[in-house]
Design an enzyme around this catalytic site. Sequence first.
Site, PDB file in Angstrom:
ATOM      1  N   GLU A 267       0.839  -1.198   0.000  1.00 24.61           N
ATOM      2  CA  GLU A 267       0.000   0.000   0.000  1.00 24.61           C
ATOM      3  C   GLU A 267       0.879   1.256   0.000  1.00 24.61           C
ATOM      4  O   GLU A 267       1.842   1.350   0.741  1.00 24.61           O
ATOM      5  CB  GLU A 267      -0.881  -0.006   1.246  1.00 24.61           C
ATOM      6  CG  GLU A 267      -1.776   1.209   1.395  1.00 24.61           C
ATOM      7  CD  GLU A 267      -2.561   1.205   2.694  1.00 24.61           C
ATOM      8  OE1 GLU A 267      -3.508   1.987   2.809  1.00 24.61           O
ATOM      9  OE2 GLU A 267      -2.222   0.399   3.599  1.00 24.61           O
ATOM     10  N   LYS A 340      -9.759   2.313  -3.187  1.00 27.38           N
ATOM     11  CA  LYS A 340     -10.216   1.793  -1.901  1.00 27.38           C
ATOM     12  C   LYS A 340     -11.598   2.340  -1.544  1.00 27.38           C
ATOM     13  O   LYS A 340     -11.844   3.539  -1.628  1.00 27.38           O
ATOM     14  CB  LYS A 340      -9.207   2.151  -0.804  1.00 27.38           C
ATOM     15  CG  LYS A 340      -9.521   1.513   0.541  1.00 27.38           C
ATOM     16  CD  LYS A 340      -8.436   1.838   1.565  1.00 27.38           C
ATOM     17  CE  LYS A 340      -8.713   1.152   2.901  1.00 27.38           C
ATOM     18  NZ  LYS A 340      -7.693   1.458   3.902  1.00 27.38           N
ATOM     19  N   CYS A 392      -5.656  -2.894   2.798  1.00 25.32           N
ATOM     20  CA  CYS A 392      -5.550  -2.804   4.248  1.00 25.32           C
ATOM     21  C   CYS A 392      -6.806  -3.280   4.969  1.00 25.32           C
ATOM     22  O   CYS A 392      -7.140  -4.449   4.940  1.00 25.32           O
ATOM     23  CB  CYS A 392      -5.198  -1.359   4.629  1.00 25.32           C
ATOM     24  SG  CYS A 392      -4.731  -1.153   6.368  1.00 25.32           S
TER      25      CYS A 392
END
Length: 525
Positions: A267, A340, A392
Amino acid sequence: MTEVRNKPPFLSWLKNYRTSFLAGLCLLFAYAPFSQWWITLVIFPLWLYKIQGLSSKPAFTHGFYFGLGWFLSGISWVYVCIDRFGGTPLLVSVLLMLLLAAYLALFPALACYLSTKFSRNNKVKLYLLPATWLFSEWIRANFLTGFPWLSIGYSQIDGPLAALAPIIGEVGISFFIVLLSVSVVQYFHAQSKKVAIVTIVLLISSLVSSNLQNWGELTGKSIRTALVQGNIKQEVKWQKELQWPTMMKYLTLTKENYDADLIIWPESAITGIEPLVITQDFLELANRSAALNKSTIITGILNYNFESRQSFNSLIVLGQQHKTDTQGSYFYNNKNRYYKNHLLPIGEFVPFGDILRPLAPLFNLAQSSFTRGAYQQANIIAQDLHILPLICFEIAFPEQLAANFTETTNMILTVSNDAWFGNSHGPHQHLEIARMRALEFARPVLRTTNNGITAIINHHGKIQQQLPQFEELVLKDQVALVTGKTPYQTIAPHITWLMIVPYLISLLIFNFLAKIRLKKTNTNS
């Protein structure tokens, strides 16, 4: 006359609620890195035996203190982030941690309250808990974007109950644990022995049956992978003078591993904003370099739209999207990317930002104003593979994964930067959650992180290989490709209600039949 003195409130609390608080504290050891799965199966029925038969108010309070112990110990890793990067005094950091744990403790408290509030019959009262527990956990997973971390089903990833994951998922395992615990308590309490025995036999039978199943079929094909763990310190990650050296560090590690088909960076591995000239120069270099070596790089990067002033936490594909690509498939804002959706509260967006941001540096962390990507997005394509990406925190939301899972999905990819949490148990729990997703969906999971724990997880949820934390390393291995479908893939978005509704109907039928038997007995007598 003897003088009667009231005990101080603290001593009164110790006497009344310490058992629930300590029971919650003990659950820490059921999760990674300790992974003593049996602790949940012991603690839960013992705790329920302690609180069964209570009225609504004390049941709520016991549930709250159980949850307070559970989350204070279980997510204590959040304190590391608050203390190191929050810019708040020690006392304030501790208070914020207590407030977070107290907020999360409200959900098991709600479950205990509801299980008593909607029943007048002590026999049925405890049997309502599996339904109310799942309902409260559903709220926890959805309210204010949700925080479903540390659900009790995750503690079973290395235990026999893990066999249920491809059928009913982690949510179903949680339901199974609560129902089994309730049945054991009811048996020893000698109120509903016959019902308890039947329930326990049915649960054990379903578990045995599940262990006989083998979900996911190997296709006989595999792909060579290289997962790059750059180990960049969070304190210096975004310093402007280190932007180019950081990016070149990842490219240097990659050039030594171009024999891999698929190379994954973590990330926000690229520390430059995507549309900037310096970043585009680097991306063009990496794109052509990967394509010339017939390889593909997937990397995390931050994108910013100067017109809409929106920023995104994203994944992009460099090099070969298809094996026929010779010049590289990347160009700015192409469609083969992922934005995301599930943003981390405080870290990536600040609820009630106008109120909270002026209060403390904690609410003004770098990159804390992201825009959500769409809930459903196409799988990214690399080396002709369809890869389902999650960034994540998103790996903790199986419903989102299910919404993006297709028949052509070959594997699951999750990238993260757990440097925020230091040498705590947070990264270990994060890996544990990823393992559960692999088992539920019968697909290998590639997990690449900045400083650990980087790992390859097979479709049975077992760790194939992993890297040690806080080291600059590359994890290389062959990943077997898998096909096939688990029952959970289909029912994941509705699993909570598919467990609760039939269960409540069964309780109503049982209660109705019990009343008829009681009426007949009274009539005959």
